[in-house]
Design a protein around this motif. Structure first.
Motif, short mmCIF file in Angstrom:
data_model
loop_
_atom_site.label_atom_id
_atom_site.label_comp_id
_atom_site.label_asym_id
_atom_site.label_seq_id
_atom_site.Cartn_x
_atom_site.Cartn_y
_atom_site.Cartn_z
N GLU A 144 -5.01 -80.06 6.42
CA GLU A 144 -4.81 -78.61 6.43
C GLU A 144 -3.34 -78.36 6.74
N ARG A 145 -2.67 -77.70 5.84
CA ARG A 145 -1.24 -77.47 6.03
C ARG A 145 -0.97 -76.28 6.94
N ILE A 146 -1.75 -75.21 6.75
CA ILE A 146 -1.65 -74.04 7.63
C ILE A 146 -3.07 -73.68 8.06
N THR A 147 -3.51 -74.24 9.16
CA THR A 147 -4.87 -74.01 9.64
C THR A 147 -4.98 -72.63 10.27
N GLN A 148 -5.92 -71.84 9.78
CA GLN A 148 -6.24 -70.54 10.37
C GLN A 148 -7.67 -70.57 10.88
N ILE A 149 -7.86 -70.22 12.14
CA ILE A 149 -9.19 -70.08 12.73
C ILE A 149 -9.31 -68.63 13.20
N MET A 150 -10.19 -67.88 12.54
CA MET A 150 -10.35 -66.47 12.86
C MET A 150 -11.31 -66.29 14.04
N ARG A 151 -10.98 -65.33 14.86
CA ARG A 151 -11.81 -64.91 16.00
C ARG A 151 -12.28 -66.11 16.84
N PRO A 152 -11.35 -66.96 17.26
CA PRO A 152 -11.74 -68.16 18.02
C PRO A 152 -12.40 -67.85 19.35
N SER A 153 -12.10 -66.70 19.94
CA SER A 153 -12.70 -66.39 21.24
C SER A 153 -14.20 -66.12 21.14
N PRO A 184 2.35 -81.19 11.32
CA PRO A 184 3.64 -81.86 11.13
C PRO A 184 3.88 -82.26 9.68
N HIS A 185 5.13 -82.17 9.26
CA HIS A 185 5.59 -82.66 7.96
C HIS A 185 4.82 -82.06 6.78
N ASP A 228 4.44 -73.55 21.34
CA ASP A 228 5.44 -74.61 21.25
C ASP A 228 6.81 -73.96 21.11
N ASP A 229 7.86 -74.76 21.26
CA ASP A 229 9.17 -74.26 20.85
C ASP A 229 9.09 -73.99 19.35
N VAL A 230 9.43 -72.78 18.93
CA VAL A 230 9.38 -72.47 17.50
C VAL A 230 10.77 -72.06 17.04
N PHE A 231 11.14 -72.56 15.87
CA PHE A 231 12.47 -72.35 15.30
C PHE A 231 12.31 -72.44 13.79
N GLU A 232 13.37 -72.25 13.06
CA GLU A 232 13.25 -72.13 11.61
C GLU A 232 12.59 -73.36 10.98
N GLU A 233 12.93 -74.56 11.46
CA GLU A 233 12.46 -75.79 10.81
C GLU A 233 10.98 -76.07 11.02
N ASN A 234 10.36 -75.44 12.02
CA ASN A 234 8.91 -75.67 12.19
C ASN A 234 8.08 -74.41 11.97
N GLY A 235 8.71 -73.30 11.61
CA GLY A 235 7.92 -72.14 11.21
C GLY A 235 7.93 -70.97 12.17
N SER A 290 7.11 -67.14 7.43
CA SER A 290 7.60 -68.29 8.20
C SER A 290 7.76 -69.49 7.27
N GLN A 291 8.78 -70.30 7.55
CA GLN A 291 9.02 -71.50 6.76
C GLN A 291 7.97 -72.55 7.09
N GLY A 292 7.94 -73.61 6.29
CA GLY A 292 7.04 -74.72 6.56
C GLY A 292 7.52 -75.56 7.73
N ASN A 293 6.62 -76.35 8.25
CA ASN A 293 6.93 -77.24 9.38
C ASN A 293 7.40 -78.59 8.85
N THR A 294 8.67 -78.88 9.03
CA THR A 294 9.24 -80.16 8.59
C THR A 294 9.45 -81.13 9.75
N THR A 295 8.93 -80.78 10.94
CA THR A 295 9.15 -81.61 12.14
C THR A 295 7.96 -82.55 12.38
N GLU A 296 8.05 -83.32 13.45
CA GLU A 296 7.03 -84.32 13.77
C GLU A 296 5.91 -83.79 14.64
#
Length: 243
Positions: A61-70, A109-110, A140-147, A202-208
């Protein structure tokens, strides 16, 4: 708060450097990772915003979405994130604001898969009271390279752009001029608020590492009741409802 409220009304988004302590973030991370790993428990609420059809490995799953997790993990709402964000929503838009729905969005990741430009209001039914606020909390720390989130300051009288789906059940997207787009990096526990008409991406996540986000969506209690009366609970088919 007055400055934040004015900026939110003018631009359609604000940044809050610290909503949660690291202890609260760690609790959320633990619950979040359990839900990511449990495909049985989350199955009916889970999807990949990236869609499919590009030949990529469908097991990832590249962009996992879980709706109404609570609704399946009540421990989430025991975290102060929900009360803190609700108070901000009330301060920004009025005392009648309440939690409409929550969701988790993780970028693995990646995977390097962007979330395309869109407006949240395109997913929603047309309601007489347009007030809404989405709180996007970084775990997490979020920045351009991870979205991290990007926003385009809203224009006065901004309308909903025509939206289409990415292939095979993917996210909605629209075409827009991005010359004024601004990226919003965040530390863990920081957040943004944006309204339903504000264009974001948001950009894709290219980090580890993962890019984990908890999103809480607020609107007036009467509008939530109107949604539910029309069968809208923010689960099920992902489609444009309000173009």
């Amino acid at each position: 708060m007055q400055n934040k409220r004015a900026k939110f009304g003018r631009d359609g988004f604000i940044k809050i450097d610290s909503l949660l302590s690291m202890d609260e973030v760690e609790v959320l991370r633990s619950i979040y990772d359990e839900l990511l790993q449990d495909r049985t428990k989350t199955g009916l609420l889970r999807s990949d915003l990236a869609g499919s059809g590009d030949g990529s490995d469908k097991k990832v799953e590249r962009i996992t979405q879980i709706m109404r997790p609570s609704t399946i993990e009540p421990r989430l709402q025991e975290n102060s994130a929900y009360n803190m964000a609700l108070q901000w929503a009330k301060d920004l838009l009025g005392s009648d604001m309440e939690l409409d729905f929550d969701m988790l969005i993780n970028k693995a990741p990646h995977t390097n898969t962007p979330t395309p430009w869109h407006q949240d209001a395109a997913y929603w039914i047309n309601l007489p009271d347009k007030r809404a606020a989405s709180c996007w909390i970084a775990l997490d720390d979020v920045f351009e390279e991870n979205g991290c989130m990007w926003f385009i300051p809203k224009k006065e009288g901004e309308s909903i752009h025509p939206h289409k789906n990415l292939p095979n059940g993917g996210a909605l997207y629209c075409e827009t001029d991005t010359k004024n787009a601004k990226s919003i990096p965040l530390n863990p526990g920081g957040c943004t608020f944006h309204d339903g008409f504000t264009l974001h991406f948001s950009q894709g996540n290219t980090t580890e590492t993962q890019r984990r986000a908890l999103i809480l969506n607020f609107r007036p209690q009467k509008m939530i009741e109107l949604e539910r009366a029309q069968g809208v609970d923010h689960t099920g088919e992902r489609k444009s409802r309000n173009n």
